[in-house]
Design an enzyme around this catalytic site. Structure first.
Site, PDB file in Angstrom:
ATOM      1  N   GLU A   1       0.849  -1.190   0.000  1.00 41.39           N
ATOM      2  CA  GLU A   1       0.000   0.000   0.000  1.00 41.39           C
ATOM      3  C   GLU A   1       0.890   1.248   0.000  1.00 41.39           C
ATOM      4  O   GLU A   1       1.940   1.271   0.615  1.00 41.39           O
ATOM      5  CB  GLU A   1      -0.879  -0.001   1.259  1.00 41.39           C
ATOM      6  CG  GLU A   1      -1.799   1.207   1.368  1.00 41.39           C
ATOM      7  CD  GLU A   1      -2.612   1.232   2.659  1.00 41.39           C
ATOM      8  OE1 GLU A   1      -3.711   1.796   2.655  1.00 41.39           O
ATOM      9  OE2 GLU A   1      -2.130   0.671   3.679  1.00 41.39           O
TER      10      GLU A   1
ATOM     11  N   LYS B   1      -9.507   1.447  -2.411  1.00 45.05           N
ATOM     12  CA  LYS B   1      -9.706   0.926  -1.054  1.00 45.05           C
ATOM     13  C   LYS B   1     -11.095   1.284  -0.531  1.00 45.05           C
ATOM     14  O   LYS B   1     -11.502   2.445  -0.575  1.00 45.05           O
ATOM     15  CB  LYS B   1      -8.619   1.507  -0.151  1.00 45.05           C
ATOM     16  CG  LYS B   1      -8.610   0.990   1.281  1.00 45.05           C
ATOM     17  CD  LYS B   1      -7.444   1.623   2.034  1.00 45.05           C
ATOM     18  CE  LYS B   1      -7.330   1.149   3.459  1.00 45.05           C
ATOM     19  NZ  LYS B   1      -6.191   1.791   4.161  1.00 45.05           N
TER      20      LYS B   1
ATOM     21  N   CYS C   1      -5.022  -3.248   2.818  1.00 43.98           N
ATOM     22  CA  CYS C   1      -4.743  -2.975   4.232  1.00 43.98           C
ATOM     23  C   CYS C   1      -5.967  -3.141   5.138  1.00 43.98           C
ATOM     24  O   CYS C   1      -6.365  -4.258   5.427  1.00 43.98           O
ATOM     25  CB  CYS C   1      -4.128  -1.582   4.365  1.00 43.98           C
ATOM     26  SG  CYS C   1      -3.243  -1.314   5.936  1.00 43.98           S
TER      27      CYS C   1
END
Length: 273
Positions: free
Chosen positions: A41, A115, A156
């Site tokens: 990330e 995300k 993440c």
């Protein structure tokens, strides 16, 4: 067997330097026999000083890291999953996107994923993060065919939300990428546990390229880039000390073997709210 390369990074505040590190990793991954490279990330920029970071966050078309990696992928003939970059999207509400890219061996972008879950937390250590102040969440589940099979994308904090991984499991992903910049306290408590759980739930390989160590902006990240097989066995753990390149060999037959022994995807039932 197909070989994947994971690049554990200590990304800094200079996108040009970060791009150079990834380009070198592309060449090293190819030399090591990998079919695809995975990065963490925020591979292109990790800077919590928002005024300074803003000068380096641009559109996809202007992003120097994306351009450099696409060129390197084409030159080396290697697929690359950029775990994510901070990009300035068209339209929207003025916030950035935390966006992953899958680039093929011709340098073409095959998939993008924004995300979904924003890291808005207050930890007992005193660390406080409000990702949603700067980044807008995505709303689309993304999978793409790659040399490793069908790849599902997450980033993440997404790893804490099983509904996304249930959707990736229904899509029969062979591999799921969970690139990260995990904090040290949350990493020590939950990193290995959650990554292994996601692999078991989806009966798929999980590849987790991670940020590691002390960064130029002062933060510290947990590292421990992982490759996990569909049974939850750890094939690769790169530790929590240094950046570098690691390799894991993935066996497609292992996926079929696990799904035959423990057909949780086939046995899954929808549960009404």
């Amino acid at each position: 067997m197909t070989r994947a390369a994971l690049f554990q990074m200590t990304t800094g505040i200079d996108p040009v330097a970060n791009a150079q590190a990834i380009v070198a990793a592309v060449a090293d991954a190819r030399a090591g026999g990998a079919a695809m490279l995975f990065t963490p990330e925020m591979s292109g920029l990790l800077d919590r000083q928002r005024d300074r970071a803003a000068a380096n966050i641009v559109s996809e078309d202007e992003d120097p890291v994306l351009a450099a990696v696409r060129e390197a992928a084409a030159r080396e003939g290697l697929w690359v999953h950029i775990g994510s970059l901070a990009v300035r999207p068209e339209g929207g509400d003025g916030r950035y996107a935390n966006r992953a890219f899958v680039i093929d061996d011709k340098g073409e972008i095959r998939a993008r994923y924004d995300k979904m879950h924003m890291f808005d937390v207050d930890l007992a250590t005193g660390e406080s993060w409000r990702e949603s102040n700067a980044y807008a969440p995505g709303d689309t589940v993304v999978t793409v065919e790659t040399p490793l099979g069908r790849l599902g994308l997450a980033i993440c904090y997404d790893v804490r939300f099983p509904a996304l991984f249930e959707a990736l499991g229904r899509a029969k992903c062979d591999v799921i990428a969970t690139p990260a910049a995990f904090t040290v306290p949350t990493g020590k408590a939950h990193w290995h546990l959650m990554q292994r759980a996601r692999a078991v739930e989806a009966s798929a390989y999980v590849l987790s390229a991670a940020q590691v160590g002390r960064h130029e902006d002062g933060r510290e990240t947990y590292g421990h880039s992982l490759a996990i097989d569909p049974w939850g066995e750890i094939l690769l753990d790169m530790g929590g000390e240094t950046a570098g390149l690691g390799f894991a060999d993935l066996d497609p037959a292992r996926i079929a073997e696990v799904r035959a022994q423990l057909p949780s995807l086939a046995n899954r039932r929808m549960i009404a709210d």
